[in-house]
Design a protein around this motif. Sequence first.
Motif, short mmCIF file in Angstrom:
data_model
loop_
_atom_site.label_atom_id
_atom_site.label_comp_id
_atom_site.label_asym_id
_atom_site.label_seq_id
_atom_site.Cartn_x
_atom_site.Cartn_y
_atom_site.Cartn_z
N HIS A 249 20.54 8.47 16.97
CA HIS A 249 20.95 8.33 15.57
C HIS A 249 20.88 9.67 14.83
CE1 HIS A 249 20.34 4.10 16.55
NE2 HIS A 249 21.04 3.80 15.48
N GLY A 250 20.79 10.76 15.58
CA GLY A 250 20.77 12.08 14.97
C GLY A 250 19.46 12.41 14.28
N LEU A 251 18.38 11.71 14.65
CA LEU A 251 17.08 11.93 14.03
C LEU A 251 16.20 12.79 14.93
CD1 LEU A 251 16.41 8.28 12.82
CD2 LEU A 251 17.43 10.14 11.51
N ARG A 252 15.54 13.74 14.34
CA ARG A 252 14.62 14.59 15.11
C ARG A 252 13.21 14.03 15.00
NH1 ARG A 252 15.45 20.79 13.68
NH2 ARG A 252 14.00 20.88 15.45
N ALA A 253 12.58 13.83 16.12
CA ALA A 253 11.22 13.28 16.12
C ALA A 253 10.48 13.81 17.33
CB ALA A 253 11.24 11.76 16.13
N ALA A 254 9.20 14.01 17.16
CA ALA A 254 8.31 14.40 18.26
C ALA A 254 7.28 13.30 18.45
CB ALA A 254 7.61 15.72 17.93
N ARG A 255 6.70 13.29 19.62
CA ARG A 255 5.71 12.25 19.94
C ARG A 255 4.61 12.20 18.89
NH1 ARG A 255 1.01 12.28 23.00
NH2 ARG A 255 0.57 10.37 24.18
N ARG B 241 0.82 -1.22 0.00
CA ARG B 241 0.00 0.00 0.00
C ARG B 241 0.85 1.26 0.00
NH1 ARG B 241 -2.29 -2.50 4.38
NH2 ARG B 241 -1.60 -0.78 5.73
N ARG B 242 1.91 1.26 0.79
CA ARG B 242 2.64 2.51 1.05
C ARG B 242 4.02 2.57 0.41
NH1 ARG B 242 0.70 5.11 5.58
NH2 ARG B 242 2.17 6.72 4.92
N GLY B 243 4.47 1.48 -0.18
CA GLY B 243 5.81 1.45 -0.72
C GLY B 243 6.84 1.12 0.35
N ARG B 244 8.07 0.86 -0.08
CA ARG B 244 9.13 0.47 0.84
C ARG B 244 10.11 1.62 1.04
NH1 ARG B 244 7.19 -3.88 -1.52
NH2 ARG B 244 7.11 -5.85 -0.37
N PRO B 245 10.34 2.01 2.28
CA PRO B 245 11.33 3.07 2.51
C PRO B 245 12.72 2.56 2.16
CG PRO B 245 10.66 2.08 4.60
CD PRO B 245 9.77 1.49 3.53
N ARG B 246 13.53 3.40 1.56
CA ARG B 246 14.90 3.03 1.19
C ARG B 246 15.93 3.70 2.07
NH1 ARG B 246 13.65 -1.51 -1.25
NH2 ARG B 246 12.18 -1.21 -2.97
N THR B 247 15.57 4.82 2.68
CA THR B 247 16.49 5.55 3.56
C THR B 247 15.74 5.93 4.83
OG1 THR B 247 15.95 7.75 2.72
CG2 THR B 247 17.66 6.50 1.53
N VAL B 248 16.51 6.37 5.81
CA VAL B 248 15.89 6.82 7.06
C VAL B 248 14.98 8.02 6.80
CG1 VAL B 248 16.36 7.82 9.33
CG2 VAL B 248 17.78 5.94 8.48
N ALA B 249 15.38 8.90 5.87
CA ALA B 249 14.57 10.07 5.56
C ALA B 249 13.20 9.69 5.02
CB ALA B 249 15.31 10.96 4.57
N ASP B 250 13.11 8.53 4.37
CA ASP B 250 11.82 8.08 3.82
C ASP B 250 10.78 7.80 4.90
OD1 ASP B 250 12.90 8.27 1.30
OD2 ASP B 250 13.25 6.11 1.07
N LEU B 251 11.22 7.63 6.14
CA LEU B 251 10.27 7.33 7.21
C LEU B 251 9.28 8.46 7.42
CD1 LEU B 251 12.48 5.57 9.93
CD2 LEU B 251 10.98 4.53 8.22
N LEU C 180 5.75 -10.72 7.82
CA LEU C 180 6.53 -9.54 8.18
C LEU C 180 7.78 -9.44 7.33
CD1 LEU C 180 6.31 -9.63 12.09
CD2 LEU C 180 4.96 -8.24 10.50
N GLU C 181 8.13 -8.22 7.02
CA GLU C 181 9.32 -7.94 6.21
C GLU C 181 10.10 -6.81 6.87
OE1 GLU C 181 10.23 -5.88 1.85
OE2 GLU C 181 8.37 -7.00 2.15
N GLN C 182 11.41 -6.95 6.91
CA GLN C 182 12.24 -5.92 7.54
C GLN C 182 12.52 -4.79 6.55
OE1 GLN C 182 15.75 -7.40 9.44
NE2 GLN C 182 16.31 -5.43 10.32
N ALA C 183 12.39 -3.56 7.04
CA ALA C 183 12.71 -2.39 6.23
C ALA C 183 14.22 -2.19 6.23
CB ALA C 183 12.00 -1.16 6.79
N GLN C 184 14.82 -2.29 5.09
CA GLN C 184 16.29 -2.20 4.97
C GLN C 184 16.66 -0.74 4.69
OE1 GLN C 184 18.07 -4.74 5.74
NE2 GLN C 184 16.51 -6.34 5.69
N ILE C 185 16.80 0.04 5.74
CA ILE C 185 17.06 1.47 5.57
C ILE C 185 18.34 1.91 6.27
CG2 ILE C 185 14.61 2.06 5.29
CD1 ILE C 185 14.57 2.86 8.23
N GLY C 186 19.10 0.95 6.79
CA GLY C 186 20.36 1.31 7.44
C GLY C 186 20.20 1.92 8.82
#
Length: 296
Positions: A207-213, A176-186, A250-256
């Motif tokens: 991991h240097g990622l900015r996220a809010a609840r 439905r949503r496609g597969r993310p390829r990088t962390v930014a794709d999240l 289940l499938e693992q998202a390979q985004i590093g």
Amino acid sequence: MNTLDWTLLRAFLAVVETGSLSAAAALIGATQPTLSRHIRALETALGVTLFIRSARGLDPTEAALGLIDAARAMGEAAETFALKAQGRAQGLRGTVRITASVMVANLLLPPILADLRAAEPCIQIELVASDQAQNLLRRDADIAIRMFDPTQNALIARRLGEAPLGLFGTHGYFERRGRPRTVADLDEHDVLGFDRSDALLRAYAAHGLRAARTDFPIRCDDQMAYWNLMRAGAGLGFAQVLLAGRHPELEQAQIGLALAPLPVWLVLHEEVRGNARNRRVADFVTDALGALLRGG
């Protein structure tokens, strides 16, 4: 007064620690009326008032404050006595209480305990599924399976291995949503988050990622509910690779995105390791769970 019932002192300490009769009753597994009677009996025996009611609950009086350290010392002595006595029990019969995280207790331990039951029919098991660390020093459990490094003194710890973590989704979600390829794709995906826990936010920050609840559209702190939301296709979720690998949907998202694996420890109090049934259960669980973690 030459003797004092330890039951009364235990009730006293529970009220001191929790600040209310209801919370103290839940802590030690007693009823509130029983606990109230114990406090009154102790006050009568000592000839002092131990607590006064306030808007916060029950506040210890000056007399009570002066007794806390001595009562705690007696409690520690009683617990040590019980541990030493249990440590000398050598029969392969009786009850062993095991605590483990909700995920481990629900998804890893049941077949292991079924095999243990077949091998040792005279040993009974009490399984406590909880993500709260049970206090082995207070005999909340005999054996603990923990996903963090033990810190309490007087504990014997065996490192069984580690549980790698990954980001997973269902095949249906990815279609439905496609597969993310990088962390930014999240940013373009629904990632399941936690409600009150900030563990995921801290992992992102590490991991240097900015996220809010609010970046996580569905949030839940219950690990089994979180797991089932992921399996239902509600979003991408973080899970133990060992568990997710058992589910072909289940499938693992390979985004590093490499999260630190969880250490897995078996922990027991040093005073009960000489107990034959505790040692037997600890060895059995160590071998079986260790083999799973090694992929055996």
